[in-house]
Scaffold this motif. Structure first.
Motif, mmCIF file in Angstrom:
data_model
loop_
_atom_site.group_PDB
_atom_site.id
_atom_site.type_symbol
_atom_site.label_atom_id
_atom_site.label_comp_id
_atom_site.label_asym_id
_atom_site.label_seq_id
_atom_site.Cartn_x
_atom_site.Cartn_y
_atom_site.Cartn_z
ATOM 1 N N ALA A 114 -41.805 -93.608 -2.875
ATOM 2 C CA ALA A 114 -42.163 -94.453 -4.291
ATOM 3 C C ALA A 114 -40.649 -94.520 -4.763
ATOM 4 O O ALA A 114 -40.284 -93.853 -4.957
ATOM 5 N N ASP A 115 -40.140 -95.953 -5.094
ATOM 6 C CA ASP A 115 -38.955 -96.015 -5.622
ATOM 7 C C ASP A 115 -38.809 -95.165 -7.043
ATOM 8 O O ASP A 115 -37.686 -94.575 -7.143
ATOM 9 N N SER A 116 -40.132 -95.058 -7.491
ATOM 10 C CA SER A 116 -40.283 -94.247 -9.089
ATOM 11 C C SER A 116 -39.848 -92.654 -8.868
ATOM 12 O O SER A 116 -39.354 -91.896 -9.926
ATOM 13 N N VAL A 117 -39.944 -92.251 -7.599
ATOM 14 C CA VAL A 117 -39.803 -90.827 -7.423
ATOM 15 C C VAL A 117 -38.550 -90.359 -6.599
ATOM 16 O O VAL A 117 -38.368 -89.331 -6.191
ATOM 17 N N LYS A 118 -38.104 -91.336 -6.013
ATOM 18 C CA LYS A 118 -36.839 -91.166 -4.994
ATOM 19 C C LYS A 118 -35.745 -90.232 -5.823
ATOM 20 O O LYS A 118 -35.365 -90.521 -6.861
ATOM 21 N N GLY A 119 -35.415 -89.297 -5.052
ATOM 22 C CA GLY A 119 -34.462 -88.268 -5.650
ATOM 23 C C GLY A 119 -34.842 -87.138 -6.466
ATOM 24 O O GLY A 119 -34.109 -86.328 -6.880
ATOM 25 N N ARG A 120 -36.269 -87.250 -6.726
ATOM 26 C CA ARG A 120 -36.851 -86.555 -7.595
ATOM 27 C C ARG A 120 -37.728 -85.480 -7.012
ATOM 28 O O ARG A 120 -37.946 -84.357 -7.018
ATOM 29 N N PHE A 121 -38.577 -86.282 -6.095
ATOM 30 C CA PHE A 121 -39.642 -85.475 -5.211
ATOM 31 C C PHE A 121 -39.186 -85.383 -3.699
ATOM 32 O O PHE A 121 -38.680 -86.268 -3.345
ATOM 33 N N THR A 122 -39.776 -84.334 -3.151
ATOM 34 C CA THR A 122 -39.514 -84.066 -1.709
ATOM 35 C C THR A 122 -41.062 -83.679 -0.963
ATOM 36 O O THR A 122 -41.557 -82.764 -1.460
ATOM 37 N N ILE A 123 -41.373 -84.504 0.024
ATOM 38 C CA ILE A 123 -42.673 -84.005 0.687
ATOM 39 C C ILE A 123 -41.989 -83.343 1.971
ATOM 40 O O ILE A 123 -41.003 -83.682 2.575
ATOM 41 N N SER A 124 -42.808 -82.396 2.472
ATOM 42 C CA SER A 124 -42.492 -81.445 3.627
ATOM 43 C C SER A 124 -43.740 -81.032 4.254
ATOM 44 O O SER A 124 -44.900 -81.282 3.658
ATOM 45 N N ARG A 125 -43.682 -80.950 5.585
ATOM 46 C CA ARG A 125 -44.650 -80.551 6.299
ATOM 47 C C ARG A 125 -44.350 -79.287 7.221
ATOM 48 O O ARG A 125 -43.425 -79.252 7.731
ATOM 49 N N ASP A 126 -45.310 -78.460 6.994
ATOM 50 C CA ASP A 126 -45.149 -77.162 7.499
ATOM 51 C C ASP A 126 -46.339 -76.831 8.631
ATOM 52 O O ASP A 126 -47.371 -76.365 7.944
ATOM 53 N N THR A 175 -55.835 -83.316 -7.687
ATOM 54 C CA THR A 175 -55.381 -82.328 -8.667
ATOM 55 C C THR A 175 -54.715 -82.908 -9.810
ATOM 56 O O THR A 175 -53.697 -83.584 -9.634
ATOM 57 N N GLN A 176 -54.720 -82.539 -11.177
ATOM 58 C CA GLN A 176 -54.314 -83.045 -12.297
ATOM 59 C C GLN A 176 -52.910 -82.342 -12.463
ATOM 60 O O GLN A 176 -52.476 -81.383 -12.385
ATOM 61 N N VAL A 177 -51.930 -83.370 -12.669
ATOM 62 C CA VAL A 177 -50.478 -83.189 -13.216
ATOM 63 C C VAL A 177 -50.289 -83.789 -14.607
ATOM 64 O O VAL A 177 -50.483 -84.967 -14.617
ATOM 65 N N THR A 178 -49.954 -82.981 -15.568
ATOM 66 C CA THR A 178 -49.753 -83.425 -16.788
ATOM 67 C C THR A 178 -48.296 -83.166 -17.140
ATOM 68 O O THR A 178 -48.086 -81.953 -17.278
ATOM 69 N N VAL A 179 -47.283 -84.060 -17.601
ATOM 70 C CA VAL A 179 -46.219 -83.773 -17.809
ATOM 71 C C VAL A 179 -46.042 -84.049 -19.692
ATOM 72 O O VAL A 179 -46.237 -85.355 -20.093
ATOM 73 N N MET A 213 -41.791 -81.453 -6.870
ATOM 74 C CA MET A 213 -41.672 -82.483 -7.778
ATOM 75 C C MET A 213 -40.849 -81.971 -8.893
ATOM 76 O O MET A 213 -40.988 -80.829 -9.600
ATOM 77 N N ASN A 214 -39.475 -82.461 -9.087
ATOM 78 C CA ASN A 214 -38.535 -82.012 -9.941
ATOM 79 C C ASN A 214 -38.211 -83.120 -10.948
ATOM 80 O O ASN A 214 -38.633 -84.341 -10.793
ATOM 81 N N SER A 215 -37.549 -82.751 -11.996
ATOM 82 C CA SER A 215 -37.291 -83.574 -13.085
ATOM 83 C C SER A 215 -38.467 -84.517 -13.541
ATOM 84 O O SER A 215 -38.289 -85.807 -13.624
ATOM 85 N N LEU A 216 -39.492 -84.014 -13.669
ATOM 86 C CA LEU A 216 -40.923 -84.574 -14.051
ATOM 87 C C LEU A 216 -40.614 -85.323 -15.128
ATOM 88 O O LEU A 216 -40.007 -84.871 -16.352
ATOM 89 N N LYS A 217 -41.528 -86.404 -15.314
ATOM 90 C CA LYS A 217 -41.397 -87.241 -16.806
ATOM 91 C C LYS A 217 -42.631 -87.572 -17.116
ATOM 92 O O LYS A 217 -43.699 -87.316 -16.164
ATOM 93 N N PRO A 218 -43.121 -88.008 -18.365
ATOM 94 C CA PRO A 218 -44.283 -88.114 -18.521
ATOM 95 C C PRO A 218 -45.177 -89.097 -17.985
ATOM 96 O O PRO A 218 -46.409 -88.975 -17.736
ATOM 97 N N GLU A 219 -44.444 -90.115 -17.378
ATOM 98 C CA GLU A 219 -45.209 -91.331 -16.645
ATOM 99 C C GLU A 219 -45.417 -90.600 -15.281
ATOM 100 O O GLU A 219 -45.988 -91.415 -14.340
ATOM 101 N N ASP A 220 -45.197 -89.622 -14.770
ATOM 102 C CA ASP A 220 -45.649 -88.870 -13.648
ATOM 103 C C ASP A 220 -46.951 -88.238 -13.784
ATOM 104 O O ASP A 220 -47.763 -87.935 -12.810
#
Length: 115
Positions: free
Chosen positions: A60-72, A109-113, A82-89
């Motif tokens: 999503a445009d809102s997370v580009k450059g901050r989030f990285t998805i990977s498959r192991d 799973t709940q994420v609260t910033v 998820m890096n540089s988290l914002k309250p809107e995340d």
């Protein structure tokens, strides 16, 4: 019955980081696509990041450059760093997997910033 089990949510301050993990009950290799969605309170569920079997990712445009998805494949897991988290995340984050034409969802799973 296919199950997706998520872990790694929690409370973090703005600017902080979290890593979500999703482990399916079937081999991850059998899933064509896997991804993470989120649903903030009072809003619709939205795609955050996706990864296909070949490794191509989309965000999503809102997370580009901050989030990285990977498959192991070795550990049978999908991660969302998820890096540089914002309250809107802040939202409930759901793991999604598509296998043989069917969509499967984790329990969320709940994420609260918040400071």
């Amino acid at each position: 019955q296919v199950q997706l089990v998520e872990s790694g949510g929690g409370l973090v301050q703005p600017g902080g980081s979290l890593r979500l993990s999703c482990t399916p009950s079937k081999s991850i290799i059998s899933f064509n696509d896997m991804g993470w969605y989120r649903q903030p309170p009072g809003k619709e569920r939205e795609l955050v990041a996706g990864i296909i079997r070949g490794g191509t990712t989309n965000y999503a445009d809102s997370v580009k450059g901050r989030f990285t998805i990977s498959r192991d494949n070795d550990k049978n897991a999908v991660h969302l760093q998820m890096n540089s988290l914002k309250p809107e995340d802040s939202a409930v984050y759901y793991c999604n997997g598509r296998r043989w034409g069917f969509d499967y969802w984790g329990q969320g799973t709940q994420v609260t910033v918040s400071s």
